[in-house]
Design an enzyme around this catalytic site. Structure first.
Site, PDB file in Angstrom:
ATOM      1  CE  LYS A  23      19.654   2.355  13.374  1.00  0.00           C
ATOM      2  NZ  LYS A  23      19.296   1.013  13.813  1.00  0.00           N
ATOM      3  NE  ARG A  93      20.481   0.728  17.961  1.00  0.00           N
ATOM      4  CZ  ARG A  93      19.974   1.940  18.087  1.00  0.00           C
ATOM      5  NH1 ARG A  93      20.765   2.987  18.008  1.00  0.00           N
ATOM      6  NH2 ARG A  93      18.687   2.097  18.229  1.00  0.00           N
ATOM      7  N   GLY A 102      11.676  -2.105  12.341  1.00  0.00           N
ATOM      8  CA  GLY A 102      11.230  -3.398  12.859  1.00  0.00           C
ATOM      9  C   GLY A 102      11.754  -4.592  12.092  1.00  0.00           C
ATOM     10  CG  MET A 104      17.227  -4.816   9.309  1.00  0.00           C
ATOM     11  SD  MET A 104      17.335  -6.341   8.372  1.00  0.00           S
ATOM     12  CE  MET A 104      19.075  -6.389   8.132  1.00  0.00           C
ATOM     13  NE  ARG A 337      14.000   6.131  12.036  1.00  0.00           N
ATOM     14  CZ  ARG A 337      13.772   4.862  12.323  1.00  0.00           C
ATOM     15  NH1 ARG A 337      14.461   3.915  11.752  1.00  0.00           N
ATOM     16  NH2 ARG A 337      12.840   4.538  13.185  1.00  0.00           N
ATOM     17  CG  HIS A 455       5.986  -3.660  14.892  1.00  0.00           C
ATOM     18  ND1 HIS A 455       4.886  -4.326  14.396  1.00  0.00           N
ATOM     19  CD2 HIS A 455       6.951  -3.783  13.973  1.00  0.00           C
ATOM     20  CE1 HIS A 455       5.199  -4.847  13.230  1.00  0.00           C
ATOM     21  NE2 HIS A 455       6.449  -4.543  12.954  1.00  0.00           N
ATOM     22  CB  SER A 763      -7.434   8.464 -25.512  1.00  0.00           C
ATOM     23  OG  SER A 763      -7.313   8.123 -24.151  1.00  0.00           O
ATOM     24  CG  ASP A 768      -7.923  -3.549 -24.674  1.00  0.00           C
ATOM     25  OD1 ASP A 768      -7.937  -4.776 -24.474  1.00  0.00           O
ATOM     26  OD2 ASP A 768      -8.936  -2.833 -24.568  1.00  0.00           O
ATOM     27  CB  CYS A 830      -8.275   6.804 -20.903  1.00  0.00           C
ATOM     28  SG  CYS A 830      -8.536   5.762 -22.337  1.00  0.00           S
ATOM     29  CE1 TYR A 850      -6.791  12.477 -21.626  1.00  0.00           C
ATOM     30  CE2 TYR A 850      -6.321  13.961 -23.451  1.00  0.00           C
ATOM     31  CZ  TYR A 850      -6.946  12.825 -22.954  1.00  0.00           C
ATOM     32  OH  TYR A 850      -7.704  12.044 -23.768  1.00  0.00           O
TER      33      TYR A 850
HETATM   34  C1  PEP Z   1      -7.787   0.404 -22.173  1.00  0.00           C
HETATM   35  O1  PEP Z   1      -7.822  -0.589 -22.878  1.00  0.00           O
HETATM   36  O2  PEP Z   1      -6.742   0.856 -21.680  1.00  0.00           O
HETATM   37  C2  PEP Z   1      -9.031   1.121 -21.840  1.00  0.00           C
HETATM   38  C3  PEP Z   1      -8.999   2.248 -21.154  1.00  0.00           C
HETATM   39  O3  PEP Z   1     -10.192   0.544 -22.207  1.00  0.00           O
HETATM   40  P1  PEP Z   1     -10.892  -0.671 -21.438  1.00  0.00           P
HETATM   41  O4  PEP Z   1     -10.170  -0.855 -20.144  1.00  0.00           O
HETATM   42  O5  PEP Z   1     -12.305  -0.281 -21.270  1.00  0.00           O
HETATM   43  O6  PEP Z   1     -10.686  -1.788 -22.402  1.00  0.00           O
HETATM   44 MG    MG Z   2      -9.575  -0.992 -24.054  1.00  0.00          MG
END
Ligand code: PEP
Ligand code: MG
Length: 875
Positions: A23, A93, A102, A104, A337, A455, A763, A768, A830, A850
């Site tokens: 501000k 203020r 909301g 402060m 702002r 609010h 991957s 885990d 993954c 990826y």
């Molecule tokens: C992991 O371990 O990150 C994974 C993708 O396998 P899961 O969650 O099935 O153990």
């Molecule tokens: Mg796993």
């Protein structure tokens, strides 16, 4: 030289945000742009830090510095503090470097006392206005700075209104207000044991201290925690000459956005009230008027405001959220702002601003917080549900989305009932900052009072939560726990549905549907794709998930967990039979039954994904997870399979483990029962051959989970390859395929050079990998991890945000070692972290090809990946 803790508005600019707060920095910037801003000064965030070092006290040098700036202010305005002819009045203020709506508090009309009120009355020739300002000041100061319950004052005011037979504050006369002031002072004395402070400097010190102290009130701490704002940042305090919106009918006050914060439409959007002070608009006490009606009421002021809004937008190159006051027909800006907006509006504004030439495409991509897209990924009601149901009432469409749940009348209860697994909608007369926790827990928020800037509306939009505000027909009684609409009465057990995109309210559960992307979102995502080079796949186990992910723009499947296919009702019987088999023959017979079902699953998924990559993971969980636990279920299974109960129990006991997460799972299953891996490999390849016949060329990626030693991986790989060769031989046909493994055990990361020699891809299974790097069970850690975060041992939950120092080190090691021995190695992730923006950015820089995440997070991961690429390029 002593340190400088106070800056006049003409000493700062917008680059000084961390010192002057958002501000303060913007007030300074607007002053230098020549916009009409009441003059003032800012006490810095560094002063806030020192305030805490001093034991929550202001110190002598700071007091002197403030006094000097007050002198400047007096000179500039030709008014003096506490004067009974023409007193200087200020607003106080808070303003943190990051806006915290909301959280402060604000004090207006500071400087009024028994003398100054006479001065104000004289100068303005409006004694009613002077006493109205004084009573507001006493109330606000007592509440904000001194912690006196504001209801004590509200009661006095209500009693007065009742005594005079009037319904609004505006109908009270000068004499009435004088009396209210006297009674307020009595309340103050009763509460504090001393008279209401008459010395304006004393008032100011108390107010500044209160603002600093409010940095650490519970609401502020909670807000910072949710929004991951640094606790050490502190707040600045802005002291600004008062201008008055309550000086009569040619005065007023309002808040407005330069564009619509719900939809992004390029049109002024806001509300104002004539003859009112700032808090009247946001408190929802009187219903404000739409900003466009100001055009008829005061065309010149409207024109000037619209021009100012445009100038500010062009200057900040972003949508502005402004507060203004009209004093006797003259316009003043009190704040600007960058406006908070829904995700839909954020995308619309970014795309429009590119088209208007204000920003470029890359800037537009960088403008949206990836997490914010969540707001676009919310469900809506189905067209059929909307056509079949009549709303019982309507409010303002304050924050989009569709929410269904049982009515809940208090924030506390909402939090509790949601914790107990209930779906709830928080229904309130109006919300206040204390309701934050309940707002977080509820599916949606419905209020009877308050406008688009109330609010509830502001906070809900910030959270991306569905909200309908200001539904004026509703009569909410928290005490009776009812909400009345006309002659209908609803209670805590009634289910309602609210539509945050239209404001409609329904007294039944409406069917919802997943988000439908439209408008600017498509253009925005095209730019995201244009500047992104890391691919984004999805974790999908069923054709349904895969279809959903495709709609969100997934570029392949990075993890198909085949165990989920085993659980399907019609096949669990064969799976159990396979597990309980005491000899190879029986096991193979059961597997033969499962084979066509698995093959069909894969065929469907490949057909849907067309030629996009699909990674199928071989069976991972421990076998006992497929077996029943209760006595009755065991007995049923035994009779189904024609086995003795004792035999089934014996097998369950044999399979049960002390540490299943570290036990007989992943590729270890395939080492001991190669026939399971064979069946799955066959299903994967036969499905691909089937697709080939349909003209779809899939290159399946077969993923072996949980390897830790290259020799075990080699053994399983050989089994899989042998089976695939058999299929090729039997069918006389072939497909290409890739064979890789998950890196989810630290030893695999450390020996990645050996593993990469026999694999096409890695991957990272960071669920885990996190579990095993921290030695922290992913199933049990939830019980104590939150305390680790509260105590500051861990900054974030490492199962949500990748721990770059430890787990990241292993990932980086594996990437480097893997590529050393296999320069064609393809790399992805993954684990759950694959959809978390900061992790996605980090992994982009580590060099992954990826990320793979749940379908709903695909656009988020894409945006994070695009931002990472743009940021890298601009370095
Ligand atoms: C992991 O371990 O990150 C994974 C993708 O396998 P899961 O969650 O099935 O153990
Ligand atoms: Mg796993």
């Amino acid at each position: 030289m002593s340190e400088k803790y106070v800056y006049n508005f003409d000493e700062g600019d917008m680059s000084m945000r961390s010192l002057l707060g958002g501000k303060g920095a913007n007030l300074a910037e607007m002053s230098s742009m020549g916009i009409n801003v009441p003059y003032g000064f800012t006490v810095t965030t560094e002063a806030c830090a020192r305030f805490y070092e001093e034991g929550e006290k202001l110190w002598d040098e700071l007091n002197e510095e403030i006094s000097k700036h007050i002198k400047d202010l007096e000179a500039k305005n030709e008014k003096t503090f506490g004067n009974n002819e023409d007193p200087l009045l200020v607003s106080v203020r808070s303003g943190a470097p990051i806006s915290m709506p909301g959280m402060m508090d604000t004090i207006l009309n500071l400087g009024l006392n028994d003398d100054a009120v006479l001065g104000l009355a004289k100068r303005t020739e409006n004694p009613r206005f002077a006493y109205d300002s004084y009573r507001r000041f006493i109330q606000m100061f007592s509440d904000v700075a001194m912690g006196i319950d504001k209801n004590k004052f509200e009661k006095v005011l209500s009693a007065k209104k009742e005594e005079k037979g009037v319904s609004t504050d505006n109908e009270l006369t000068e004499e009435d207000l004088k009396d209210v002031v006297e009674k307020y002072k009595v309340v103050y004395k009763e509460e504090k044991g001393e008279d209401f402070p008459q010395d304006p400097r004393d008032q100011l010190n108390k107010a500044v201290s209160a603002v600093f102290a409010s940095w650490n009130n519970e609401r502020a701490i909670l807000y910072r925690k949710i929004n991951e704002i640094d606790d050490s940042m502190g707040t600045a305090v802005n002291v600004q000459t008062m201008v008055f919106g309550n000086m009569g009918d040619s005065s007023g006050t309002g808040v407005a956005f330069s564009r619509n914060p719900a939809t992004g439409e390029n049109k002024l959007f806001g509300e104002y009230l004539m003859n009112a002070q700032g808090e009247d608009v946001v408190a929802g006490v009187r219903t404000p008027k739409e900003i466009n009606t100001l055009q008829d009421m005061m065309p010149e002021v409207y024109e000037e405001f619209a021009n100012t809004a445009r100038t500010l937008e062009e200057h900040y190159k972003d949508m502005q959220d402004m507060e203004f006051t009209i004093q006797d027909g003259k316009l003043f800006l009190l704040q600007t702002r960058n406006g908070k907006r829904t995700a839909q509006a954020a995308v619309q504004v970014a795309v429009d601003m590119v088209n208007e030439g204000l920003i470029d495409e890359k800037e537009a991509v960088l403008r949206i917080e990836p997490k914010e897209l969540d707001g676009l990924l919310h469900p809506t009601f189905t067209e059929k549900a909307l056509a079949d149901n009549e709303p019982i009432s309507k409010g303002l469409a304050a924050s989009p989305g569709a929410a269904v749940g049982k009515i809940c009348f208090s924030a506390k209860e909402a939090a509790q009932r949601a914790k107990d697994g209930e779906e709830v909608i928080l229904v309130r007369e109006e919300t206040s900052p204390e309701d934050l926790e309940g707002m977080i827990s509820a599916n949606g928020i419905l209020t009877a009072r308050g406008g688009m800037t109330s609010h509830a509306a502001v906070v809900a939009r910030g959270m991306g939560k569905c909200c309908v505000a200001g539904a004026g027909e509703l009569r909410v009684s928290e005490e009776e726990r009812t909400v009345k609409v006309g002659d209908k009465v609803y209670g805590e057990e009634d289910v309602i549905s609210i539509d945050g995109s239209t404001g409609a309210i329904y007294d039944t559960a409406l069917e919802t549907q997943p988000p439908q992307f439209k408008g600017a979102f498509g253009t925005f995502m095209e730019w995201v794709d244009k500047y992104r080079d890391m691919k984004v796949r999805t974790n999908a186990d069923t054709p349904r998930d895969a279809a959903q992910a495709l709609e969100f723009g997934a570029e392949g499947i990075g993890l198909c967990r085949t165990e989920h296919m085993f659980f399907k009702e019609d096949r669990i019987f064969q799976v159990r039979k396979m597990i309980l088999a005491s000899d190879l023959e029986t096991r193979e017979a059961a597997l033969e039954k499962i084979l066509p079902m698995q093959e069909d699953d894969f065929y469907q998924i490949y057909s849907l994904m067309k030629e996009r990559p699909v990674t199928v993971r071989l069976l991972d969980p421990p076998l006992h997870e497929f077996l029943p636990k209760g006595e009755k279920e065991i007995a049923d299974l035994a009779s189904e399979l024609n086995l003795e109960v004792a035999a089934v129990k014996e097998r369950i006991a044999e399979l049960s483990e002390v540490n299943p997460m570290l036990g007989f799972r992943g590729l270890r299953l395939a080492v001991i029962y190669p026939e399971i891996a064979r069946m799955q490999a066959r299903a994967i390849i036969q499905a691909a051959l089937h697709c080939k016949k349909d003209g779809i060329n899939v290159v399946p990626e077969i993923m072996i989970p949980l390897s830790s030693e290259v020799k075990e991986l080699k053994l399983v790989k050989d089994t899989v390859v042998e089976e695939i060769e058999k299929v090729f031989e039997e069918t006389g046909d072939k497909v290409d395929y890739l064979l890789g493994t998950m890196i989810e055990i630290p030893r695999a990361a450390i020996t990645a050079d050996e593993i990469a020699e026999i694999t096409d891809f890695f991957s990272f299974g960071t669920n885990d990998l996190t579990q095993m790097t921290f030695g922290l069970s992913r199933d049990d850690a939830g019980k104590f991890l939150p305390s680790y975060i509260d105590k500051g041992i861990l900054e974030r939950d490492p199962f949500q945000v990748l721990d770059q120092k430890g787990v990241g080190f292993l990932v980086e090691t594996a990437v480097k070692k893997g590529r050393d021995t296999n320069d064609k190695l393809h790399l992805g992730i993954c684990g759950e972290h694959g959809g978390e923006p900061s992790t996605v950015k980090y992994l982009y820089n580590v060099g992954l090809d990826y990320v793979s995440c749940s379908p709903f997070r695909v656009p988020i991961a894409k945006l994070a990946a695009a931002q990472a690429a743009i940021e890298k390029e601009s370095k």
